[in-house]
Design a protein around this motif. Structure first.
Motif, PDB file in Angstrom:
ATOM      1  N   ALA A 198      19.321 -31.318 -23.683  1.00  0.00           N
ATOM      2  CA  ALA A 198      20.693 -31.767 -23.423  1.00  0.00           C
ATOM      3  C   ALA A 198      20.794 -32.493 -22.091  1.00  0.00           C
ATOM      4  O   ALA A 198      21.898 -32.692 -21.579  1.00  0.00           O
ATOM      5  N   ILE A 199      19.661 -32.912 -21.540  1.00  0.00           N
ATOM      6  CA  ILE A 199      19.636 -33.445 -20.179  1.00  0.00           C
ATOM      7  C   ILE A 199      20.441 -34.736 -20.065  1.00  0.00           C
ATOM      8  O   ILE A 199      21.229 -34.921 -19.130  1.00  0.00           O
ATOM      9  N   SER A 200      20.274 -35.656 -21.024  1.00  0.00           N
ATOM     10  CA  SER A 200      21.055 -36.895 -20.967  1.00  0.00           C
ATOM     11  C   SER A 200      22.531 -36.629 -21.222  1.00  0.00           C
ATOM     12  O   SER A 200      23.403 -37.306 -20.658  1.00  0.00           O
ATOM     13  N   ARG A 201      22.836 -35.614 -22.050  1.00  0.00           N
ATOM     14  CA  ARG A 201      24.246 -35.272 -22.289  1.00  0.00           C
ATOM     15  C   ARG A 201      24.878 -34.712 -21.022  1.00  0.00           C
ATOM     16  O   ARG A 201      26.067 -34.952 -20.769  1.00  0.00           O
ATOM     17  N   GLN A 202      24.105 -33.957 -20.260  1.00  0.00           N
ATOM     18  CA  GLN A 202      24.632 -33.455 -18.987  1.00  0.00           C
ATOM     19  C   GLN A 202      25.090 -34.605 -18.101  1.00  0.00           C
ATOM     20  O   GLN A 202      26.164 -34.541 -17.493  1.00  0.00           O
ATOM     21  N   VAL A 203      24.289 -35.640 -18.026  1.00  0.00           N
ATOM     22  CA  VAL A 203      24.630 -36.780 -17.169  1.00  0.00           C
ATOM     23  C   VAL A 203      25.922 -37.438 -17.647  1.00  0.00           C
ATOM     24  O   VAL A 203      26.821 -37.725 -16.852  1.00  0.00           O
ATOM     25  N   SER A 204      26.022 -37.679 -18.952  1.00  0.00           N
ATOM     26  CA  SER A 204      27.221 -38.347 -19.467  1.00  0.00           C
ATOM     27  C   SER A 204      28.444 -37.440 -19.371  1.00  0.00           C
ATOM     28  O   SER A 204      29.548 -37.914 -19.072  1.00  0.00           O
ATOM     29  N   PHE A 205      28.284 -36.142 -19.611  1.00  0.00           N
ATOM     30  CA  PHE A 205      29.405 -35.212 -19.468  1.00  0.00           C
ATOM     31  C   PHE A 205      29.878 -35.135 -18.021  1.00  0.00           C
ATOM     32  O   PHE A 205      31.034 -34.782 -17.755  1.00  0.00           O
ATOM     33  N   GLY A 206      28.996 -35.456 -17.075  1.00  0.00           N
ATOM     34  CA  GLY A 206      29.367 -35.376 -15.673  1.00  0.00           C
ATOM     35  C   GLY A 206      30.543 -36.254 -15.312  1.00  0.00           C
ATOM     36  O   GLY A 206      31.357 -35.891 -14.460  1.00  0.00           O
ATOM     37  N   VAL A 207      30.684 -37.395 -15.970  1.00  0.00           N
ATOM     38  CA  VAL A 207      31.819 -38.277 -15.682  1.00  0.00           C
ATOM     39  C   VAL A 207      33.119 -37.620 -16.123  1.00  0.00           C
ATOM     40  O   VAL A 207      34.110 -37.603 -15.387  1.00  0.00           O
ATOM     41  N   ALA A 208      33.143 -37.055 -17.331  1.00  0.00           N
ATOM     42  CA  ALA A 208      34.357 -36.405 -17.827  1.00  0.00           C
ATOM     43  C   ALA A 208      34.745 -35.208 -16.969  1.00  0.00           C
ATOM     44  O   ALA A 208      35.930 -34.999 -16.673  1.00  0.00           O
ATOM     45  N   VAL A 209      33.754 -34.411 -16.571  1.00  0.00           N
ATOM     46  CA  VAL A 209      34.047 -33.240 -15.744  1.00  0.00           C
ATOM     47  C   VAL A 209      34.590 -33.663 -14.389  1.00  0.00           C
ATOM     48  O   VAL A 209      35.561 -33.085 -13.880  1.00  0.00           O
ATOM     49  N   ARG A 210      34.013 -34.709 -13.815  1.00  0.00           N
ATOM     50  CA  ARG A 210      34.504 -35.147 -12.500  1.00  0.00           C
ATOM     51  C   ARG A 210      35.835 -35.890 -12.625  1.00  0.00           C
ATOM     52  O   ARG A 210      36.634 -35.871 -11.685  1.00  0.00           O
ATOM     53  N   MET A 211      36.096 -36.509 -13.755  1.00  0.00           N
ATOM     54  CA  MET A 211      37.448 -37.019 -14.009  1.00  0.00           C
ATOM     55  C   MET A 211      38.452 -35.878 -14.033  1.00  0.00           C
ATOM     56  O   MET A 211      39.556 -35.990 -13.485  1.00  0.00           O
ATOM     57  N   ALA A 212      38.068 -34.769 -14.657  1.00  0.00           N
ATOM     58  CA  ALA A 212      38.950 -33.605 -14.697  1.00  0.00           C
ATOM     59  C   ALA A 212      39.219 -33.078 -13.296  1.00  0.00           C
ATOM     60  O   ALA A 212      40.366 -32.788 -12.935  1.00  0.00           O
ATOM     61  N   VAL A 213      38.167 -32.971 -12.494  1.00  0.00           N
ATOM     62  CA  VAL A 213      38.319 -32.476 -11.128  1.00  0.00           C
ATOM     63  C   VAL A 213      39.221 -33.395 -10.313  1.00  0.00           C
ATOM     64  O   VAL A 213      40.161 -32.941  -9.641  1.00  0.00           O
ATOM     65  N   LEU A 214      38.962 -34.694 -10.374  1.00  0.00           N
ATOM     66  CA  LEU A 214      39.767 -35.630  -9.587  1.00  0.00           C
ATOM     67  C   LEU A 214      41.221 -35.623 -10.031  1.00  0.00           C
ATOM     68  O   LEU A 214      42.134 -35.669  -9.194  1.00  0.00           O
ATOM     69  N   SER A 215      41.468 -35.581 -11.329  1.00  0.00           N
ATOM     70  CA  SER A 215      42.852 -35.606 -11.802  1.00  0.00           C
ATOM     71  C   SER A 215      43.600 -34.341 -11.404  1.00  0.00           C
ATOM     72  O   SER A 215      44.780 -34.390 -11.044  1.00  0.00           O
ATOM     73  N   LEU A 216      42.917 -33.196 -11.421  1.00  0.00           N
ATOM     74  CA  LEU A 216      43.570 -31.950 -11.047  1.00  0.00           C
ATOM     75  C   LEU A 216      43.747 -31.837  -9.539  1.00  0.00           C
ATOM     76  O   LEU A 216      44.795 -31.420  -9.058  1.00  0.00           O
ATOM     77  N   TRP A 217      42.718 -32.231  -8.773  1.00  0.00           N
ATOM     78  CA  TRP A 217      42.795 -32.047  -7.325  1.00  0.00           C
ATOM     79  C   TRP A 217      43.581 -33.150  -6.618  1.00  0.00           C
ATOM     80  O   TRP A 217      43.933 -33.013  -5.464  1.00  0.00           O
ATOM     81  N   CYS A 218      43.876 -34.223  -7.312  1.00  0.00           N
ATOM     82  CA  CYS A 218      44.766 -35.230  -6.728  1.00  0.00           C
ATOM     83  C   CYS A 218      46.216 -34.964  -7.129  1.00  0.00           C
ATOM     84  O   CYS A 218      47.078 -35.818  -6.934  1.00  0.00           O
ATOM     85  N   GLY A 219      46.456 -33.809  -7.723  1.00  0.00           N
ATOM     86  CA  GLY A 219      47.840 -33.364  -7.943  1.00  0.00           C
ATOM     87  C   GLY A 219      48.516 -33.918  -9.168  1.00  0.00           C
ATOM     88  O   GLY A 219      49.736 -33.875  -9.281  1.00  0.00           O
ATOM     89  N   GLN A 220      47.740 -34.423 -10.135  1.00  0.00           N
ATOM     90  CA  GLN A 220      48.358 -35.000 -11.322  1.00  0.00           C
ATOM     91  C   GLN A 220      48.534 -34.003 -12.447  1.00  0.00           C
ATOM     92  O   GLN A 220      49.150 -34.295 -13.465  1.00  0.00           O
ATOM     93  N   GLY A 221      47.955 -32.823 -12.298  1.00  0.00           N
ATOM     94  CA  GLY A 221      48.124 -31.817 -13.335  1.00  0.00           C
ATOM     95  C   GLY A 221      47.264 -32.064 -14.533  1.00  0.00           C
ATOM     96  O   GLY A 221      46.439 -32.968 -14.568  1.00  0.00           O
ATOM     97  N   GLU A 222      47.443 -31.239 -15.577  1.00  0.00           N
ATOM     98  CA  GLU A 222      46.601 -31.315 -16.749  1.00  0.00           C
ATOM     99  C   GLU A 222      47.047 -32.433 -17.700  1.00  0.00           C
ATOM    100  O   GLU A 222      48.240 -32.674 -17.865  1.00  0.00           O
ATOM    101  N   LEU A 223      46.090 -33.047 -18.314  1.00  0.00           N
ATOM    102  CA  LEU A 223      46.365 -34.024 -19.369  1.00  0.00           C
ATOM    103  C   LEU A 223      46.746 -33.260 -20.616  1.00  0.00           C
ATOM    104  O   LEU A 223      46.065 -32.337 -21.035  1.00  0.00           O
ATOM    105  N   SER A 224      47.861 -33.624 -21.220  1.00  0.00           N
ATOM    106  CA  SER A 224      48.317 -32.898 -22.405  1.00  0.00           C
ATOM    107  C   SER A 224      47.295 -33.031 -23.518  1.00  0.00           C
ATOM    108  O   SER A 224      46.726 -34.085 -23.739  1.00  0.00           O
ATOM    109  N   ARG A 225      47.063 -31.921 -24.212  1.00  0.00           N
ATOM    110  CA  ARG A 225      46.062 -31.898 -25.272  1.00  0.00           C
ATOM    111  C   ARG A 225      46.751 -31.718 -26.623  1.00  0.00           C
ATOM    112  O   ARG A 225      47.776 -31.102 -26.718  1.00  0.00           O
TER     113      ARG A 225
END
Length: 325
Positions: free
Chosen positions: A298-325
């Motif tokens: 899953a090594i290449s998937r880890q790299v690609s998932f890293g963008v989504a996870v860091r998007m989540a971190v940036l969106s939450l820590w910049c005060g925008q709250g959760e994206l509605s699911r």
């Protein structure tokens, strides 16, 4: 640091508090707080793979990547994540900053705050550096790896990878193999996996393992074959030769023979076992080339998932709250 797994974070600063203005580590963070980030990352997955922006909640925000150590995966994925969310990104390397003139880390962070930064993503070779900065500035600080302490976004993306590919976290048996002693990734994995109910094992040379009394609940393996038989997920850690100031290992060849995920061991691995590595890998030492191309990797998937996870971190820590699911 000794042979323990003790965090360099001041326990009063963050243990048991969930998320605050900063993301400094996973030690003491609860299950629900971690799942909040993972669910946000899942919602971000389609956006992370789109070339055309359709949702830019961080337009007008400034994210600064302040890296005192070399990085490829972490820095670039933070940059891609910030740009995908519409933020302005500034990359600061110490060779091109006033650090070469003697400016302190805290002074640099205060300068970035005065220049309008909304979030500082900091990688630093000193354990505890992000905590010192977080106490000195009002803006949010995200730890992108500090010394041998923690690497929380790598820990979160490792959890996210297991969750996506295994379908669950609770009860999953995860063995971390290799240089546990010097690994900030191992620490963040340990705290994060324990919080969500996974079982954690350590395998490696005795000189590169913590003392069992320092990590209650962790299963220890002296033989890689036993660890591979036990595990649902095998996370091979990079042998961090640059951090080994003492003679922890007799020879790389002996390390590979005893603890490397070789092509021969791969052939005996169960078909449902997931193989991971935080990168960059020492190919031919802790992991063989054949492993990288195996369907269980899953090594290449880890790299690609890293963008989504860091998007989540940036969106939450910049005060925008959760994206509605």
């Amino acid at each position: 640091m000794g042979n323990g797994m003790q965090s360099n974070e001041d326990p009063a600063a963050g243990a048991g508090r969930g998320w605050g203005k900063d993301l400094l580590g996973l030690r003491g963070v609860g299950r629900e707080a971690i799942l909040q980030v993972l669910h946000q990352a899942q919602a971000m997955l389609p956006l992370a793979t789109e070339k055309r922006r359709r949702w830019e909640p961080l337009r007008g925000r400034v994210v600064v990547n302040l890296f005192y150590e070399p990085s490829t995966r972490t820095r670039i994925s933070f940059e891609l994540a910030a740009r995908a969310l519409g933020a302005d990104v500034v990359n600061v390397t110490t060779a091109q900053s006033s650090v070469v003139k003697g400016e302190s880390l805290v002074d640099t962070a205060r300068t970035l705050q005065a220049l309008g930064a909304d979030l500082v993503v900091l990688r630093h070779p000193a354990s505890g550096a992000p905590h010192r900065v977080a106490q000195a500035v009002r803006v949010g600080v995200v730890n992108a790896g500090d010394g041998t302490n923690e690497h929380p976004t790598q820990g979160l993306l490792d959890l996210f990878t297991i969750w996506q590919l295994k379908g669950r976290l609770e009860g999953v048996r995860v063995v971390l193999v290799g240089d546990i002693l010097h690994s900030r990734v191992a620490r963040s994995n340990l705290w994060g996996l324990s919080a969500v109910g996974a079982q954690v094992g350590f395998c490696g040379p005795a000189t590169l393992l913590p003392r069992p009394q320092d990590v209650p609940g962790v299963r220890f393996f002296s033989r890689l074959e036993d660890a591979l038989e036990w595990a649902d997920v095998v996370n091979m850690l990079r042998l961090q030769r640059e951090r080994q100031v003492h003679g922890y290992l007799p020879a790389l060849g002996e390390y590979r023979q005893r603890f490397g995920l070789t092509a021969q061991r791969l052939r005996r691995l169960r078909p449902d076992v997931l193989v991971m590595h935080p990168g960059p890998a020492n190919v031919g030492v802790e992991i063989d080339e054949e492993v990288l191309a195996d369907p269980r990797s899953a090594i290449s998937r880890q790299v690609s998932f890293g963008v989504a996870v860091r998007m989540a971190v940036l969106s939450l820590w910049c005060g925008q709250g959760e994206l509605s699911r």
